[in-house]
Design a protein around this motif. Structure first.
Motif, PDB file in Angstrom:
ATOM      1  N   ILE A 253      37.341  65.454  18.277  1.00 22.32           N
ATOM      2  CA  ILE A 253      37.992  66.676  17.771  1.00 22.32           C
ATOM      3  C   ILE A 253      37.596  66.903  16.321  1.00 22.32           C
ATOM      4  CG2 ILE A 253      40.191  67.783  17.262  1.00 22.32           C
ATOM      5  CD1 ILE A 253      39.692  67.609  20.213  1.00 22.32           C
ATOM      6  N   ASP A 254      37.608  65.841  15.535  1.00 22.33           N
ATOM      7  CA  ASP A 254      37.278  65.960  14.113  1.00 22.33           C
ATOM      8  C   ASP A 254      35.825  66.369  13.915  1.00 22.33           C
ATOM      9  OD1 ASP A 254      37.883  65.708  11.323  1.00 22.33           O
ATOM     10  OD2 ASP A 254      36.824  63.796  11.305  1.00 22.33           O
ATOM     11  N   PHE A 255      34.933  65.833  14.722  1.00 20.51           N
ATOM     12  CA  PHE A 255      33.508  66.142  14.573  1.00 20.51           C
ATOM     13  C   PHE A 255      33.155  67.534  15.111  1.00 20.51           C
ATOM     14  CE2 PHE A 255      32.942  61.570  13.972  1.00 20.51           C
ATOM     15  CZ  PHE A 255      31.939  61.539  13.022  1.00 20.51           C
ATOM     16  N   LEU A 256      33.736  67.906  16.236  1.00 20.59           N
ATOM     17  CA  LEU A 256      33.280  69.115  16.925  1.00 20.59           C
ATOM     18  C   LEU A 256      34.025  70.383  16.512  1.00 20.59           C
ATOM     19  CD1 LEU A 256      32.821  67.666  20.532  1.00 20.59           C
ATOM     20  CD2 LEU A 256      31.029  68.250  18.894  1.00 20.59           C
ATOM     21  N   THR A 257      35.344  70.320  16.374  1.00 26.69           N
ATOM     22  CA  THR A 257      36.107  71.565  16.171  1.00 26.69           C
ATOM     23  C   THR A 257      37.090  71.506  15.015  1.00 26.69           C
ATOM     24  OG1 THR A 257      37.845  70.855  17.705  1.00 26.69           O
ATOM     25  CG2 THR A 257      35.980  72.069  18.633  1.00 26.69           C
ATOM     26  N   LYS A 258      37.460  70.301  14.570  1.00 23.64           N
ATOM     27  CA  LYS A 258      38.475  70.139  13.515  1.00 23.64           C
ATOM     28  C   LYS A 258      39.773  70.868  13.865  1.00 23.64           C
ATOM     29  CE  LYS A 258      35.201  69.217   9.817  1.00 23.64           C
ATOM     30  NZ  LYS A 258      35.436  67.765   9.964  1.00 23.64           N
ATOM     31  N   GLY A 259      40.143  70.798  15.119  1.00 26.30           N
ATOM     32  CA  GLY A 259      41.397  71.380  15.574  1.00 26.30           C
ATOM     33  C   GLY A 259      41.339  72.859  15.897  1.00 26.30           C
ATOM     34  N   GLY A 260      40.265  73.531  15.580  1.00 22.09           N
ATOM     35  CA  GLY A 260      40.146  74.969  15.834  1.00 22.09           C
ATOM     36  C   GLY A 260      39.439  75.241  17.148  1.00 22.09           C
ATOM     37  N   PRO A 261      39.114  76.486  17.391  1.00 22.56           N
ATOM     38  CA  PRO A 261      39.527  77.658  16.602  1.00 22.56           C
ATOM     39  C   PRO A 261      40.952  78.082  16.938  1.00 22.56           C
ATOM     40  CG  PRO A 261      38.159  78.322  18.447  1.00 22.56           C
ATOM     41  CD  PRO A 261      38.214  76.820  18.494  1.00 22.56           C
ATOM     42  N   VAL A 262      41.668  78.547  15.950  1.00 22.53           N
ATOM     43  CA  VAL A 262      43.065  78.989  16.084  1.00 22.53           C
ATOM     44  C   VAL A 262      43.900  77.897  16.746  1.00 22.53           C
ATOM     45  CG1 VAL A 262      44.531  80.980  16.623  1.00 22.53           C
ATOM     46  CG2 VAL A 262      42.063  81.272  16.501  1.00 22.53           C
ATOM     47  N   GLU A 263      43.676  76.654  16.326  1.00 20.55           N
ATOM     48  CA  GLU A 263      44.420  75.484  16.810  1.00 20.55           C
ATOM     49  C   GLU A 263      44.285  75.264  18.313  1.00 20.55           C
ATOM     50  OE1 GLU A 263      48.466  75.514  15.520  1.00 20.55           O
ATOM     51  OE2 GLU A 263      47.928  75.082  13.433  1.00 20.55           O
ATOM     52  N   ALA A 264      43.215  75.771  18.908  1.00 18.25           N
ATOM     53  CA  ALA A 264      43.023  75.600  20.351  1.00 18.25           C
ATOM     54  C   ALA A 264      42.791  74.146  20.727  1.00 18.25           C
ATOM     55  CB  ALA A 264      41.849  76.458  20.829  1.00 18.25           C
ATOM     56  N   THR A 265      42.217  73.365  19.818  1.00 20.90           N
ATOM     57  CA  THR A 265      41.958  71.949  20.095  1.00 20.90           C
ATOM     58  C   THR A 265      42.750  71.038  19.150  1.00 20.90           C
ATOM     59  OG1 THR A 265      40.042  71.945  18.599  1.00 20.90           O
ATOM     60  CG2 THR A 265      39.634  72.464  20.915  1.00 20.90           C
ATOM     61  N   ASN A 266      43.826  71.563  18.600  1.00 19.52           N
ATOM     62  CA  ASN A 266      44.638  70.787  17.657  1.00 19.52           C
ATOM     63  C   ASN A 266      45.551  69.840  18.433  1.00 19.52           C
ATOM     64  OD1 ASN A 266      45.603  70.014  15.106  1.00 19.52           O
ATOM     65  ND2 ASN A 266      47.326  71.429  15.267  1.00 19.52           N
ATOM     66  N   VAL A 267      44.956  68.783  18.993  1.00 17.84           N
ATOM     67  CA  VAL A 267      45.724  67.825  19.779  1.00 17.84           C
ATOM     68  C   VAL A 267      46.639  67.021  18.855  1.00 17.84           C
ATOM     69  CG1 VAL A 267      44.029  67.681  21.625  1.00 17.84           C
ATOM     70  CG2 VAL A 267      43.834  66.154  19.662  1.00 17.84           C
ATOM     71  N   PHE A 268      47.511  66.221  19.463  1.00 16.02           N
ATOM     72  CA  PHE A 268      48.612  65.604  18.726  1.00 16.02           C
ATOM     73  C   PHE A 268      48.142  64.722  17.576  1.00 16.02           C
ATOM     74  CE2 PHE A 268      52.771  64.287  17.954  1.00 16.02           C
ATOM     75  CZ  PHE A 268      53.639  64.973  18.774  1.00 16.02           C
ATOM     76  N   VAL A 269      47.193  63.852  17.832  1.00 14.17           N
ATOM     77  CA  VAL A 269      46.757  62.919  16.783  1.00 14.17           C
ATOM     78  C   VAL A 269      46.090  63.664  15.642  1.00 14.17           C
ATOM     79  CG1 VAL A 269      45.228  60.982  16.263  1.00 14.17           C
ATOM     80  CG2 VAL A 269      46.572  60.970  18.363  1.00 14.17           C
ATOM     81  N   TYR A 270      45.310  64.686  15.965  1.00 16.36           N
ATOM     82  CA  TYR A 270      44.671  65.444  14.896  1.00 16.36           C
ATOM     83  C   TYR A 270      45.705  66.224  14.091  1.00 16.36           C
ATOM     84  CZ  TYR A 270      40.958  67.776  12.383  1.00 16.36           C
ATOM     85  OH  TYR A 270      40.115  68.212  11.384  1.00 16.36           O
ATOM     86  N   ALA A 271      46.762  66.699  14.736  1.00 12.15           N
ATOM     87  CA  ALA A 271      47.839  67.373  14.015  1.00 12.15           C
ATOM     88  C   ALA A 271      48.526  66.406  13.051  1.00 12.15           C
ATOM     89  CB  ALA A 271      48.849  67.952  15.004  1.00 12.15           C
ATOM     90  N   ILE A 272      48.713  65.170  13.472  1.00 14.54           N
ATOM     91  CA  ILE A 272      49.303  64.155  12.590  1.00 14.54           C
ATOM     92  C   ILE A 272      48.393  63.899  11.400  1.00 14.54           C
ATOM     93  CG2 ILE A 272      49.990  61.726  12.447  1.00 14.54           C
ATOM     94  CD1 ILE A 272      50.773  61.912  15.403  1.00 14.54           C
ATOM     95  N   TYR A 273      47.097  63.795  11.660  1.00 13.60           N
ATOM     96  CA  TYR A 273      46.129  63.578  10.582  1.00 13.60           C
ATOM     97  C   TYR A 273      46.171  64.708   9.562  1.00 13.60           C
ATOM     98  CZ  TYR A 273      41.546  63.943   8.356  1.00 13.60           C
ATOM     99  OH  TYR A 273      40.537  64.110   7.451  1.00 13.60           O
ATOM    100  N   ARG A 274      46.185  65.944  10.037  1.00  9.40           N
ATOM    101  CA  ARG A 274      46.203  67.079   9.106  1.00  9.40           C
ATOM    102  C   ARG A 274      47.503  67.139   8.317  1.00  9.40           C
ATOM    103  NH1 ARG A 274      43.818  72.608  11.472  1.00  9.40           N
ATOM    104  NH2 ARG A 274      45.869  72.685  12.443  1.00  9.40           N
ATOM    105  N   GLU A 275      48.605  66.817   8.967  1.00  7.20           N
ATOM    106  CA  GLU A 275      49.883  66.849   8.274  1.00  7.20           C
ATOM    107  C   GLU A 275      49.940  65.805   7.169  1.00  7.20           C
ATOM    108  OE1 GLU A 275      53.843  68.476   7.869  1.00  7.20           O
ATOM    109  OE2 GLU A 275      51.972  69.146   8.772  1.00  7.20           O
ATOM    110  N   ALA A 276      49.341  64.625   7.426  1.00  8.51           N
ATOM    111  CA  ALA A 276      49.414  63.532   6.456  1.00  8.51           C
ATOM    112  C   ALA A 276      48.348  63.630   5.381  1.00  8.51           C
ATOM    113  CB  ALA A 276      49.311  62.185   7.182  1.00  8.51           C
ATOM    114  N   PHE A 277      47.101  63.871   5.772  1.00 10.35           N
ATOM    115  CA  PHE A 277      45.988  63.730   4.826  1.00 10.35           C
ATOM    116  C   PHE A 277      45.371  65.045   4.373  1.00 10.35           C
ATOM    117  CE2 PHE A 277      46.100  59.852   7.443  1.00 10.35           C
ATOM    118  CZ  PHE A 277      46.392  58.936   6.451  1.00 10.35           C
ATOM    119  N   VAL A 278      45.881  66.164   4.894  1.00  8.42           N
ATOM    120  CA  VAL A 278      45.469  67.473   4.402  1.00  8.42           C
ATOM    121  C   VAL A 278      46.644  68.147   3.688  1.00  8.42           C
ATOM    122  CG1 VAL A 278      44.604  69.762   5.028  1.00  8.42           C
ATOM    123  CG2 VAL A 278      43.727  67.731   6.201  1.00  8.42           C
TER     124      VAL A 278
END
Length: 314
Positions: A253-278
């Motif tokens: 997810i991080d390499f290909l889409t970074k959770g986008g577009p429009v959060e279409a691939t914003n799976v749970f672990v990536y959402a946790i990562y963005r909340e903590a480290f972004v």
């Protein structure tokens, strides 16, 4: 004349001495076991128990940009999480991603394992090819698929154009992005799953197939009455591991889409990562991590509670 009193001690009963020796042996055995367990307990303590405890602690606090607690808020993060539409969107994306990847990975790997289990000349080459993806890191595999999905030069769009179709921006379209990442994930996970299922097939006694052929069973009858039941422990294992891995997907997810577009691939672990480290909201991210931990624990319990009933252990 004073009488001398004998001070000879009464001998210890045999049963008391035996119980004492047994207790000492048990204590000695326990201490020896703890010595062997110390390295594992140390690793679990540093990399599992302490992070879990720290996450539980931070989940009830507001934190600063360095992750230090600043204000106790109790269960406010969990209440806000349940009221957040983005949380439910991430949960939906995660469930859909797992539903796309887990059954497909197990089914394709099982089919390849059946083919590779046949005794044919040169079959070892195909076994190596089928298992080769397990030797590739998520980063390298993601870069390969990134080029394959490229709208201009990607081989997938070239194939689509060759058959008269319209090229698609696979990773930039919210209708196709999650499916594109799921396809790449299936390809990445096939190698290890195939290898485990092939090992399970090779562990089945060949005499059972001979008996089935003598009884007049067809290939498909043998598959469902001999192969699948005896392979069920391995199938249960790879399904459970694949499901847990799907719920924890992050790298591709991080390499290909970074959770986008429009959060279409914003799976749970990536959402946790963005909340903590972004966003640097470590308290809220910790609450999300605990929710994910609870979901994985419940799913794993349900699998062992219900799916394991159909597992046939030899």
């Amino acid at each position: 004349m004073n009488e001398r009193v004998s001070t000879v001690s009464t001998p210890t009963p045999w049963s008391v001495r035996t119980k004492r020796e047994a207790r000492q042996a048990a204590i000695k055995s326990w201490l020896e076991g703890m010595v062997y367990l110390c390295p594992s307990l140390l690793l679990f303590g540093v990399f599992l128990f302490y992070p879990l405890g720290r996450t539980m602690y931070l989940s009830v606090f507001h934190t600063d940009y360095q992750g230090h607690p600043t204000e106790f808020v109790g269960l406010a993060h969990f209440v806000a999480l349940l009221q957040d539409a983005s949380f439910w969107h991430s949960l939906k994306a995660t469930v859909l991603f797992a539903a796309l990847t887990v059954p497909t990975t197990v089914a394709v790997s099982f089919g390849l394992a059946l083919l590779a289990h046949e005794t044919r000349k040169g079959i070892g080459i195909f076994r190596t090819i089928f298992a080769s993806t397990m030797g590739m890191s998520v980063g390298v595999a993601s870069v390969i698929w990134m080029f394959m999905y490229n709208p201009a030069i990607g081989i997938i769009n070239r194939l689509v154009s060759a058959i008269g179709g319209t090229p698609v921006s696979w990773l930039l379209d919210q209708d196709t992005a999650l499916y594109a990442v799921a396809a790449a994930t299936i390809w990445m996970n096939i190698g290890l799953t195939f290898l485990l299922l092939l090992a399970g097939l090779q562990n089945i006694d060949p005499s059972l197939y001979e008996s089935a052929r003598i009884a007049g069973m067809s290939y498909w009858r043998q598959l469902w009455t001999v192969t699948v039941p005896l392979l069920s422990p391995t199938l249960f294992f790879v399904t459970t591991v694949s499901l847990i891995q799907a719920l924890q997907t992050f790298g591709q997810i991080d390499f290909l889409t970074k959770g986008g577009p429009v959060e279409a691939t914003n799976v749970f672990v990536y959402a946790i990562y963005r909340e903590a480290f972004v966003n640097y909201q470590f308290g809220s991210a910790s609450a999300q991590a605990l929710v994910l931990f609870l979901i994985i624990a419940i799913v794993t319990f349900l699998q062992f509670r219900f799916a394991e009933r159909k597992v046939h252990y030899q």
